[in-house]
Design an enzyme around this catalytic site. Structure first.
Site, PDB file in Angstrom:
ATOM      1  N   ILE A  15       0.772  -1.211  -0.451  1.00 24.53           N
ATOM      2  CA  ILE A  15      -0.140   0.177   0.036  1.00 24.53           C
ATOM      3  C   ILE A  15       0.446   1.258  -0.129  1.00 24.53           C
ATOM      4  O   ILE A  15       2.146   1.503   0.769  1.00 24.53           O
ATOM      5  CB  ILE A  15      -1.066   0.161   1.628  1.00 24.53           C
ATOM      6  CG1 ILE A  15      -1.659  -1.441   1.686  1.00 24.53           C
ATOM      7  CG2 ILE A  15      -2.147   0.990   1.638  1.00 24.53           C
ATOM      8  CD1 ILE A  15      -2.700  -1.584   0.368  1.00 24.53           C
ATOM      9  N   ASP A  16       0.610   2.261  -0.778  1.00 25.27           N
ATOM     10  CA  ASP A  16       1.731   3.547  -1.441  1.00 25.27           C
ATOM     11  C   ASP A  16       0.860   4.179   0.521  1.00 25.27           C
ATOM     12  O   ASP A  16      -0.325   3.729   0.559  1.00 25.27           O
ATOM     13  CB  ASP A  16       0.982   4.254  -1.932  1.00 25.27           C
ATOM     14  CG  ASP A  16       0.359   4.522  -2.729  1.00 25.27           C
ATOM     15  OD1 ASP A  16      -0.902   4.227  -2.130  1.00 25.27           O
ATOM     16  OD2 ASP A  16      -0.115   4.996  -4.088  1.00 25.27           O
ATOM     17  N   PHE A  17       1.095   5.606   0.143  1.00 24.62           N
ATOM     18  CA  PHE A  17       0.783   7.074   1.142  1.00 24.62           C
ATOM     19  C   PHE A  17      -0.609   6.820   0.725  1.00 24.62           C
ATOM     20  O   PHE A  17      -0.892   7.926   1.558  1.00 24.62           O
ATOM     21  CB  PHE A  17       1.743   7.567   0.819  1.00 24.62           C
ATOM     22  CG  PHE A  17       1.549   8.684   0.218  1.00 24.62           C
ATOM     23  CD1 PHE A  17       0.780   9.786  -0.178  1.00 24.62           C
ATOM     24  CD2 PHE A  17       2.080   8.650  -1.478  1.00 24.62           C
ATOM     25  CE1 PHE A  17       0.215  10.946  -1.491  1.00 24.62           C
ATOM     26  CE2 PHE A  17       2.233   8.621  -2.264  1.00 24.62           C
ATOM     27  CZ  PHE A  17       1.577  10.172  -2.399  1.00 24.62           C
TER      28      PHE A  17
END
Length: 140
Positions: A15-17
């Site tokens: 998961i990214d930001f």
């Protein structure tokens, strides 16, 4: 046309930001599926090293269609689109749990000699496996 199926679950590290799967992870999922597919056909890393061969990606065209989120079930479907003398093209499609297409990519692979790093003709047994997959023969 026979498809290879590979299932995975989105991990927290994917998961990214902004809270969904980072775009580079889609390519990683496809790579996992691709290696599973070739290993199931007998072309393990040990076997490829023994032969001094390496299939390498030379082009990827990817379409991102839907977000993937943490803990989602994903299925990567892989099939052969085309076969050349030294290269082949496969399509990967990532599907969400309810059958929604999340991404698709056409990947061009070239076989290279591990020592010279130059392209070589696809081995006959590799060509045979690609042809079987393209024709839809059942995988073992």
């Amino acid at each position: 046309m026979q498809q290879h199926l590979f299932d995975l679950v989105v991990r927290s590290t994917d998961i990214d930001f902004i809270g969904h799967v980072n775009n580079a992870k889609y390519l990683e999922y496809m790579e996992w599926a691709r290696f599973d597919w070739i290993c199931q056909r007998g072309f393990t890393l040990d076997e490829l090293q023994r032969r001094g061969l390496m299939p390498v990606v030379v082009n990827i065209n990817i379409n991102y269609r839907r977000e993937l989120r943490m803990l989602e079930q994903v299925q990567v479907r892989t099939r052969v689109l085309g076969i050349g003398e030294k290269s082949y093209v496969i399509r990967h499609e990532l599907y969400k749990e309810k059958g929604e297409l999340a991404a698709d990519a056409d990947v061009t692979m070239v076989m290279i000699d591990a020592k010279t790093r130059r392209s070589v003709a696809l081995p006959e047994d590799w060509l045979g496996e690609l042809a079987k997959a393209a024709e839809g023969e059942q995988e073992g």
